[in-house]
Design an enzyme around this catalytic site. Structure first.
Site, PDB file in Angstrom:
ATOM      1  N   LYS A  80      24.860   6.048  32.668  1.00 41.71           N
ATOM      2  CA  LYS A  80      24.226   5.224  32.234  1.00 41.71           C
ATOM      3  C   LYS A  80      23.963   4.577  33.956  1.00 41.71           C
ATOM      4  O   LYS A  80      24.589   5.932  34.886  1.00 41.71           O
ATOM      5  CB  LYS A  80      25.628   4.245  31.577  1.00 41.71           C
ATOM      6  N   TYR A  85      20.349   0.838  20.153  1.00 43.39           N
ATOM      7  CA  TYR A  85      21.622  -0.112  19.891  1.00 43.39           C
ATOM      8  C   TYR A  85      22.356  -0.949  18.440  1.00 43.39           C
ATOM      9  O   TYR A  85      22.533  -2.078  18.805  1.00 43.39           O
ATOM     10  CB  TYR A  85      22.358  -0.763  21.486  1.00 43.39           C
ATOM     11  N   ASN A 105      30.803   2.306  31.505  1.00 44.28           N
ATOM     12  CA  ASN A 105      31.291   3.271  31.218  1.00 44.28           C
ATOM     13  C   ASN A 105      30.831   4.657  31.056  1.00 44.28           C
ATOM     14  O   ASN A 105      31.348   5.330  30.687  1.00 44.28           O
ATOM     15  CB  ASN A 105      32.245   3.327  29.942  1.00 44.28           C
ATOM     16  N   HIS A 154      27.197   7.562  27.689  1.00 44.83           N
ATOM     17  CA  HIS A 154      26.819   7.391  26.462  1.00 44.83           C
ATOM     18  C   HIS A 154      27.236   8.644  25.389  1.00 44.83           C
ATOM     19  O   HIS A 154      26.982  10.282  25.859  1.00 44.83           O
ATOM     20  CB  HIS A 154      25.584   6.290  25.572  1.00 44.83           C
ATOM     21  N   GLU A 185      19.285  10.146  17.899  1.00 43.67           N
ATOM     22  CA  GLU A 185      19.501  10.079  18.728  1.00 43.67           C
ATOM     23  C   GLU A 185      18.729  10.553  19.637  1.00 43.67           C
ATOM     24  O   GLU A 185      18.204  10.184  20.708  1.00 43.67           O
ATOM     25  CB  GLU A 185      20.436   9.564  19.141  1.00 43.67           C
TER      26      GLU A 185
HETATM   27  P1  ADP Z   1      31.571   4.549  22.870  1.00 42.68           P
HETATM   28  O1  ADP Z   1      30.483   4.344  23.592  1.00 42.68           O
HETATM   29  O2  ADP Z   1      32.722   5.039  23.089  1.00 42.68           O
HETATM   30  O3  ADP Z   1      30.408   4.664  21.064  1.00 42.68           O
HETATM   31  P2  ADP Z   1      30.509   1.446  20.718  1.00 42.68           P
HETATM   32  O4  ADP Z   1      29.939   2.609  20.078  1.00 42.68           O
HETATM   33  O5  ADP Z   1      31.601   1.151  20.104  1.00 42.68           O
HETATM   34  O6  ADP Z   1      31.489   3.260  22.313  1.00 42.68           O
HETATM   35  O7  ADP Z   1      30.472   0.772  21.686  1.00 42.68           O
HETATM   36  C1  ADP Z   1      28.694   0.953  22.459  1.00 42.68           C
HETATM   37  C2  ADP Z   1      28.616   0.969  24.017  1.00 42.68           C
HETATM   38  O8  ADP Z   1      28.959  -0.726  23.893  1.00 42.68           O
HETATM   39  C3  ADP Z   1      29.830   1.227  24.933  1.00 42.68           C
HETATM   40  O9  ADP Z   1      30.126   2.515  25.560  1.00 42.68           O
HETATM   41  C4  ADP Z   1      29.858  -0.206  26.328  1.00 42.68           C
HETATM   42  O10 ADP Z   1      29.121   0.608  27.070  1.00 42.68           O
HETATM   43  C5  ADP Z   1      30.037  -1.053  25.187  1.00 42.68           C
HETATM   44  N1  ADP Z   1      31.298  -1.643  25.053  1.00 42.68           N
HETATM   45  C6  ADP Z   1      31.512  -1.617  23.869  1.00 42.68           C
HETATM   46  N2  ADP Z   1      32.589  -2.325  23.394  1.00 42.68           N
HETATM   47  C7  ADP Z   1      32.041  -3.480  24.197  1.00 42.68           C
HETATM   48  C8  ADP Z   1      33.042  -4.988  24.625  1.00 42.68           C
HETATM   49  N3  ADP Z   1      34.115  -5.066  24.259  1.00 42.68           N
HETATM   50  N4  ADP Z   1      32.547  -5.389  25.353  1.00 42.68           N
HETATM   51  C9  ADP Z   1      30.782  -5.292  26.534  1.00 42.68           C
HETATM   52  N5  ADP Z   1      30.847  -3.602  26.298  1.00 42.68           N
HETATM   53  C10 ADP Z   1      31.513  -2.854  24.986  1.00 42.68           C
HETATM   54 MG    MG Z   2      29.123   4.376  20.032  1.00 44.32          MG
END
Ligand code: ADP
Ligand code: MG
Length: 140
Positions: free
Chosen positions: A11, A51, A114, A117, A128
């Protein structure tokens, strides 16, 4: 266990800090092989489409802002049980909850920024991968 493929994104928080190699090293050390990789700057349309499952979540707009804020590296990873293997080395979504030694524990700035992905199922991995790669760009 079968050799399968998953989809990964390094990212913008990671490319900004010049961590493409460091993140990729952790993926490789976890038993994953990079069989396709390209650095792109996602368009708003690409990010929103990617997304779309999160459209109703409160962070959707900000997430799309973040994912288009700088370059990303999209990758296809191959390995035994690749989806789970990648999710394990990524760590929990919120770095505060991520286990020691995971990519997000090591590098993530926040729950949003974070670092990586990773697909959450084999079915989504296929969708994807097809979203970002042509068949001839993947060389296993
Ligand atoms: P993951 O990436 O672990 O699969 P999710 O699919 O739930 O997590 O969420 C997609 C992405 O959205 C996350 O990797 C993160 O970048 C963002 N995200 C998730 N939860 C939050 C939140 N509460 N606040 C802000 N960004 C979030
Ligand atoms: Mg996810």
């Amino acid at each position: 266990m079968a050799v399968t493929r998953t989809f990964s994104i390094i990212k913008p928080d990671a490319t900004r800090r010049n961590l493409t190699g460091a993140v990729t090293k952790m993926l490789e050390e976890a038993g994953l092989r990079v069989v396709a990789s390209k650095r792109i700057h996602m368009t708003r349309e690409q990010a929103e489409g990617f997304y779309a499952v999160h459209k109703e979540r409160p962070f959707y707009g900000e997430l799309c802002d973040f994912m288009t804020s700088g370059p990303v590296v999209v990758q296809v990873l191959e390995g035994e049980d690749a989806v789970k293997r990648n999710r394990d080395v990524m760590g929990a979504t919120n770095p505060a909850d991520a286990a020691e030694g995971t990519i997000r524990k090591t590098f993530a700035e926040s729950i949003e920024a974070n670092t990586v992905h990773g697909s959450d199922s084999e079915e989504n991995a296929k969708i994807e991968i097809d979203y970002f790669f042509d068949k001839d760009e993947i060389v296993g």
